[in-house]
Design an enzyme around this catalytic site. Structure first.
Site, PDB file in Angstrom:
ATOM      1  N   PHE A 180      -2.141 -13.043   0.222  1.00 57.61           N
ATOM      2  CA  PHE A 180      -2.835 -11.847  -0.237  1.00 57.61           C
ATOM      3  C   PHE A 180      -3.685 -12.166  -1.460  1.00 57.61           C
ATOM      4  O   PHE A 180      -3.226 -12.825  -2.384  1.00 57.61           O
ATOM      5  CB  PHE A 180      -1.813 -10.758  -0.580  1.00 57.61           C
ATOM      6  CG  PHE A 180      -2.412  -9.556  -1.257  1.00 57.61           C
ATOM      7  CD1 PHE A 180      -3.249  -8.699  -0.572  1.00 57.61           C
ATOM      8  CD2 PHE A 180      -2.138  -9.283  -2.592  1.00 57.61           C
ATOM      9  CE1 PHE A 180      -3.809  -7.591  -1.191  1.00 57.61           C
ATOM     10  CE2 PHE A 180      -2.684  -8.183  -3.221  1.00 57.61           C
ATOM     11  CZ  PHE A 180      -3.523  -7.334  -2.519  1.00 57.61           C
ATOM     12  N   LEU A 200       0.646 -18.628  -3.855  1.00 56.74           N
ATOM     13  CA  LEU A 200       0.911 -18.022  -2.554  1.00 56.74           C
ATOM     14  C   LEU A 200       1.434 -16.612  -2.801  1.00 56.74           C
ATOM     15  O   LEU A 200       2.550 -16.434  -3.270  1.00 56.74           O
ATOM     16  CB  LEU A 200       1.918 -18.861  -1.779  1.00 56.74           C
ATOM     17  CG  LEU A 200       2.339 -18.369  -0.394  1.00 56.74           C
ATOM     18  CD1 LEU A 200       1.127 -18.190   0.512  1.00 56.74           C
ATOM     19  CD2 LEU A 200       3.332 -19.343   0.240  1.00 56.74           C
ATOM     20  N   GLU A 201       0.607 -15.611  -2.477  1.00 53.24           N
ATOM     21  CA  GLU A 201       0.916 -14.243  -2.898  1.00 53.24           C
ATOM     22  C   GLU A 201       1.317 -13.340  -1.732  1.00 53.24           C
ATOM     23  O   GLU A 201       0.596 -13.238  -0.729  1.00 53.24           O
ATOM     24  CB  GLU A 201      -0.279 -13.636  -3.638  1.00 53.24           C
ATOM     25  CG  GLU A 201      -0.001 -12.254  -4.201  1.00 53.24           C
ATOM     26  CD  GLU A 201      -1.009 -11.826  -5.249  1.00 53.24           C
ATOM     27  OE1 GLU A 201      -0.909 -10.677  -5.717  1.00 53.24           O
ATOM     28  OE2 GLU A 201      -1.880 -12.634  -5.613  1.00 53.24           O
ATOM     29  N   ILE A 202       2.464 -12.699  -1.892  1.00 48.04           N
ATOM     30  CA  ILE A 202       2.988 -11.658  -0.994  1.00 48.04           C
ATOM     31  C   ILE A 202       2.955 -12.100   0.464  1.00 48.04           C
ATOM     32  O   ILE A 202       2.273 -11.526   1.318  1.00 48.04           O
ATOM     33  CB  ILE A 202       2.249 -10.320  -1.185  1.00 48.04           C
ATOM     34  CG1 ILE A 202       2.112  -9.978  -2.663  1.00 48.04           C
ATOM     35  CG2 ILE A 202       2.996  -9.193  -0.483  1.00 48.04           C
ATOM     36  CD1 ILE A 202       1.386  -8.672  -2.941  1.00 48.04           C
TER      37      ILE A 202
END
Length: 262
Positions: A114, A154-156
């Protein structure tokens, strides 16, 4: 001791490190005192102060998405940041930009999963919840790796997906709401301290309620100022003990001189 880029790379697979996005010098000082391994900020006006406040902590400077329009501008901003003493540079731009930066030996951190910067097009939704999307994120990681990045945020992303991606890349994978299977756990200091205005992200954990403390302090400020104003009006401020004194002899001399003053 401050972890260099090589130290972060060598630590992969040996346990999780911690990273904080700091919003003030006080946050940076506290992060170093607490043993946080990495701090990050995109606040250019405070960059020198943050570096000085946490000299023994790895400092990643974040390029704000949209401020650099191409690779040359990103490289120029990164070189300036490194000259100021940062240890690495976060850049949430395309692989081509990352490659151009890496070719100049700039230690660069990319961004996958995200991306809040692009949410106006993609919507505010987690990534990697389907097999196809999870594979697309893995492909993003590999493309950043091939471009020369040493790390990615590295998001959500669902934890099993994030873990699999981290295991299949040499990149240092920084988890922002993507579970414990990555190399670094990343939060914003304002969330941890309860300083966030408005919505607190689901992946954040609030450890203190500084906003309530700030409200209490503001009430005390108003009360203290009101008491000062009241004491001035009543004549109780200033008191004799708060003033410098002159002897009767010297005062007499002064008053005699005043009588002859023209």
């Amino acid at each position: 001791m401050k972890m260099a880029v090589k130290d972060l790379i060598d630590h992969k697979g040996k346990g999780q490190l911690t990273e904080l996005n700091v919003a003030s010098v006080e946050h940076a000082v506290a992060a170093e005192a607490a043993g946080i391994e990495i701090i990050v900020s995109g606040r250019r006006h405070a960059r020198d102060d943050f570096r000085a406040a946490a000299p023994n902590t790895h400092f990643t400077f974040g390029l704000i998405y949209g401020e650099c329009a191409n690779a040359d501008e990103a490289k120029r901003a990164a070189f300036e940041a490194m000259e100021a003493g940062v240890d690495s540079v976060y850049c949430p731009m395309h692989y081509d930009v990352i490659e151009a930066m890496a070719k100049e030996a700039i230690p660069v951190v990319g961004h996958i999963g995200f991306m809040p910067q692009k949410a106006r097009w993609t919507g505010y939704a987690a990534r990697g919840k389907t097999a196809d999307d999870a594979l697309a994120i893995l492909d993003d990681a590999r493309r950043y790796q091939d471009a020369g990045a040493f790390a990615v945020e590295l998001e959500i992303v669902p934890p099993p997906v994030a873990t699999a991606i981290s295991q299949r890349t040499s990149l240092v994978v920084i988890s922002m709401g993507s579970g414990a299977g990555c190399d670094v756990q990343y939060l914003f200091s304002v969330d941890i301290l309860g300083e966030t205005e408005g919505h607190v992200p689901r992946h954040a954990r609030v450890y203190r309620d500084f906003r309530a403390e700030y409200a209490r302090l503001q009430e005390d400020r108003v009360a203290a100022f009101s008491e000062f104003r009241r004491d001035v009006a009543s004549g109780s401020f200033p008191a004799e003990s708060e003033l410098v004194q002159i002897s009767e002899e010297e005062l007499g001399k002064f008053e005699t001189a005043l009588a002859n003053w023209s």
